[in-house]
Design a protein around this motif. Structure first.
Motif, mmCIF file in Angstrom:
data_model
loop_
_atom_site.group_PDB
_atom_site.id
_atom_site.type_symbol
_atom_site.label_atom_id
_atom_site.label_comp_id
_atom_site.label_asym_id
_atom_site.label_seq_id
_atom_site.Cartn_x
_atom_site.Cartn_y
_atom_site.Cartn_z
ATOM 1 N N PRO A 250 0.817 -1.218 0.000
ATOM 2 C CA PRO A 250 0.000 0.000 0.000
ATOM 3 C C PRO A 250 0.851 1.268 0.000
ATOM 4 O O PRO A 250 1.936 1.300 0.589
ATOM 5 N N THR A 251 0.336 2.302 -0.653
ATOM 6 C CA THR A 251 1.023 3.597 -0.665
ATOM 7 C C THR A 251 0.229 4.666 0.080
ATOM 8 O O THR A 251 0.767 5.703 0.425
ATOM 9 N N VAL A 252 -1.060 4.410 0.295
ATOM 10 C CA VAL A 252 -1.941 5.368 0.969
ATOM 11 C C VAL A 252 -2.572 4.683 2.175
ATOM 12 O O VAL A 252 -3.076 3.562 2.063
ATOM 13 N N ALA A 253 -2.531 5.364 3.329
ATOM 14 C CA ALA A 253 -3.133 4.815 4.550
ATOM 15 C C ALA A 253 -4.619 5.140 4.625
ATOM 16 O O ALA A 253 -5.431 4.312 5.037
ATOM 17 N N ARG A 254 -4.972 6.365 4.258
ATOM 18 C CA ARG A 254 -6.379 6.775 4.254
ATOM 19 C C ARG A 254 -6.532 7.972 3.325
ATOM 20 O O ARG A 254 -5.553 8.661 3.016
ATOM 21 N N TYR A 255 -7.780 8.198 2.900
ATOM 22 C CA TYR A 255 -8.044 9.289 1.966
ATOM 23 C C TYR A 255 -9.494 9.741 2.106
ATOM 24 O O TYR A 255 -10.348 9.031 2.652
ATOM 25 N N GLU A 256 -9.751 10.924 1.570
ATOM 26 C CA GLU A 256 -11.112 11.449 1.471
ATOM 27 C C GLU A 256 -11.187 12.300 0.210
ATOM 28 O O GLU A 256 -10.282 13.102 -0.069
ATOM 29 N N LEU A 257 -12.252 12.118 -0.548
ATOM 30 C CA LEU A 257 -12.457 12.889 -1.777
ATOM 31 C C LEU A 257 -13.591 13.872 -1.564
ATOM 32 O O LEU A 257 -14.593 13.535 -0.937
ATOM 33 N N GLY A 258 -13.437 15.084 -2.081
ATOM 34 C CA GLY A 258 -14.486 16.083 -1.930
ATOM 35 C C GLY A 258 -14.429 17.127 -3.023
ATOM 36 O O GLY A 258 -13.554 17.113 -3.876
ATOM 37 N N ASP A 259 -15.371 18.061 -2.966
ATOM 38 C CA ASP A 259 -15.457 19.187 -3.889
ATOM 39 C C ASP A 259 -15.388 18.729 -5.344
ATOM 40 O O ASP A 259 -14.676 19.299 -6.167
ATOM 41 N N ALA A 260 -16.136 17.673 -5.669
ATOM 42 C CA ALA A 260 -16.054 17.053 -6.989
ATOM 43 C C ALA A 260 -16.912 17.779 -8.019
ATOM 44 O O ALA A 260 -17.969 18.318 -7.699
ATOM 45 N N ARG A 261 -16.419 17.752 -9.240
ATOM 46 C CA ARG A 261 -17.122 18.330 -10.388
ATOM 47 C C ARG A 261 -16.965 17.368 -11.560
ATOM 48 O O ARG A 261 -15.943 16.699 -11.689
ATOM 49 N N LEU A 262 -17.966 17.331 -12.407
ATOM 50 C CA LEU A 262 -17.951 16.440 -13.553
ATOM 51 C C LEU A 262 -18.217 17.248 -14.810
ATOM 52 O O LEU A 262 -19.110 18.096 -14.842
ATOM 53 N N LEU A 263 -17.439 16.999 -15.838
ATOM 54 C CA LEU A 263 -17.578 17.684 -17.114
ATOM 55 C C LEU A 263 -17.629 16.631 -18.214
ATOM 56 O O LEU A 263 -16.697 15.835 -18.358
ATOM 57 N N GLU A 264 -18.731 16.608 -18.949
ATOM 58 C CA GLU A 264 -18.841 15.670 -20.066
ATOM 59 C C GLU A 264 -18.099 16.272 -21.252
ATOM 60 O O GLU A 264 -18.453 17.352 -21.745
ATOM 61 N N LEU A 265 -17.040 15.597 -21.712
ATOM 62 C CA LEU A 265 -16.212 16.111 -22.798
ATOM 63 C C LEU A 265 -16.754 15.729 -24.164
ATOM 64 O O LEU A 265 -16.614 16.488 -25.125
ATOM 65 N N ALA A 266 -17.312 14.538 -24.248
ATOM 66 C CA ALA A 266 -17.883 14.014 -25.497
ATOM 67 C C ALA A 266 -18.729 12.811 -25.113
ATOM 68 O O ALA A 266 -18.627 12.333 -23.978
ATOM 69 N N PRO A 267 -19.538 12.299 -26.017
ATOM 70 C CA PRO A 267 -20.277 11.085 -25.663
ATOM 71 C C PRO A 267 -19.311 9.976 -25.250
ATOM 72 O O PRO A 267 -18.361 9.658 -25.969
ATOM 73 N N GLY A 268 -19.502 9.448 -24.053
ATOM 74 C CA GLY A 268 -18.656 8.371 -23.558
ATOM 75 C C GLY A 268 -17.325 8.806 -22.988
ATOM 76 O O GLY A 268 -16.469 7.964 -22.704
ATOM 77 N N VAL A 269 -17.121 10.110 -22.797
ATOM 78 C CA VAL A 269 -15.863 10.621 -22.239
ATOM 79 C C VAL A 269 -16.187 11.716 -21.232
ATOM 80 O O VAL A 269 -16.839 12.704 -21.581
ATOM 81 N N VAL A 270 -15.752 11.539 -19.984
ATOM 82 C CA VAL A 270 -16.007 12.539 -18.946
ATOM 83 C C VAL A 270 -14.723 12.870 -18.196
ATOM 84 O O VAL A 270 -13.802 12.057 -18.114
ATOM 85 N N LEU A 271 -14.685 14.072 -17.669
ATOM 86 C CA LEU A 271 -13.599 14.507 -16.807
ATOM 87 C C LEU A 271 -14.153 14.674 -15.397
ATOM 88 O O LEU A 271 -15.133 15.393 -15.200
ATOM 89 N N LEU A 272 -13.544 14.000 -14.454
ATOM 90 C CA LEU A 272 -13.880 14.135 -13.043
ATOM 91 C C LEU A 272 -12.763 14.928 -12.386
ATOM 92 O O LEU A 272 -11.587 14.554 -12.509
ATOM 93 N N ALA A 273 -13.104 16.017 -11.719
ATOM 94 C CA ALA A 273 -12.121 16.819 -10.992
ATOM 95 C C ALA A 273 -12.567 16.874 -9.535
ATOM 96 O O ALA A 273 -13.756 17.005 -9.251
#
Length: 128
Positions: free
Chosen positions: A56-79
């Protein structure tokens, strides 16, 4: 339209592989042509999964403040913003991550693979 929670769940599978030290689970989420852009340079799929060869390289994590942008049909960017602690450290770190996910076109059930990821460190360590 793409669903934010669907892609956060996919992204968490990548993070869970880092926590578990599971290169096979990590590699299963990445497209063969994956490209990572990190502070130490570029990474291919083998590099990303290979970082888990020692466990393992990560002991713990938390994800937040997410945004999603659809770039094209079948392609998305998650930030999103990730807070995490590396294995062997007590220091909480934070970074912004952009991940591009592409729907696999194999005729079977819908499968999404991570084709690109870029991490940007957030100014320095966050006090715990």
């Amino acid at each position: 339209m793409a669903d934010l929670e669907t892609f956060l769940a996919l992204e968490r599978r990548v993070w869970e592989a880092l926590v578990a030290g599971d290169p096979a689970a990590d590699g299963a989420m990445l497209e063969d042509g994956f490209l990572g852009v990190y502070s130490d340079g570029f990474a291919a799929k083998a590099d990303h999964a290979g970082q888990l060869a020692g466990g393992p390289t990560v002991a713990r994590y938390e994800l937040g403040d997410a945004r999603l942008l659809e770039l094209a049909p079948g392609v998305v960017l998650l930030a999103y913003r990730a807070e995490f602690v590396r294995v062997g450290s007590q220091e909480l770190e934070a970074m912004y991550v952009s991940s591009v996910w592409r729907r696999a076109e194999d005729g079977g059930p819908v499968v999404w693979r991570n084709v690109f990821s870029q991490d940007t460190a957030e100014g320095g360590p966050v006090p715990v």
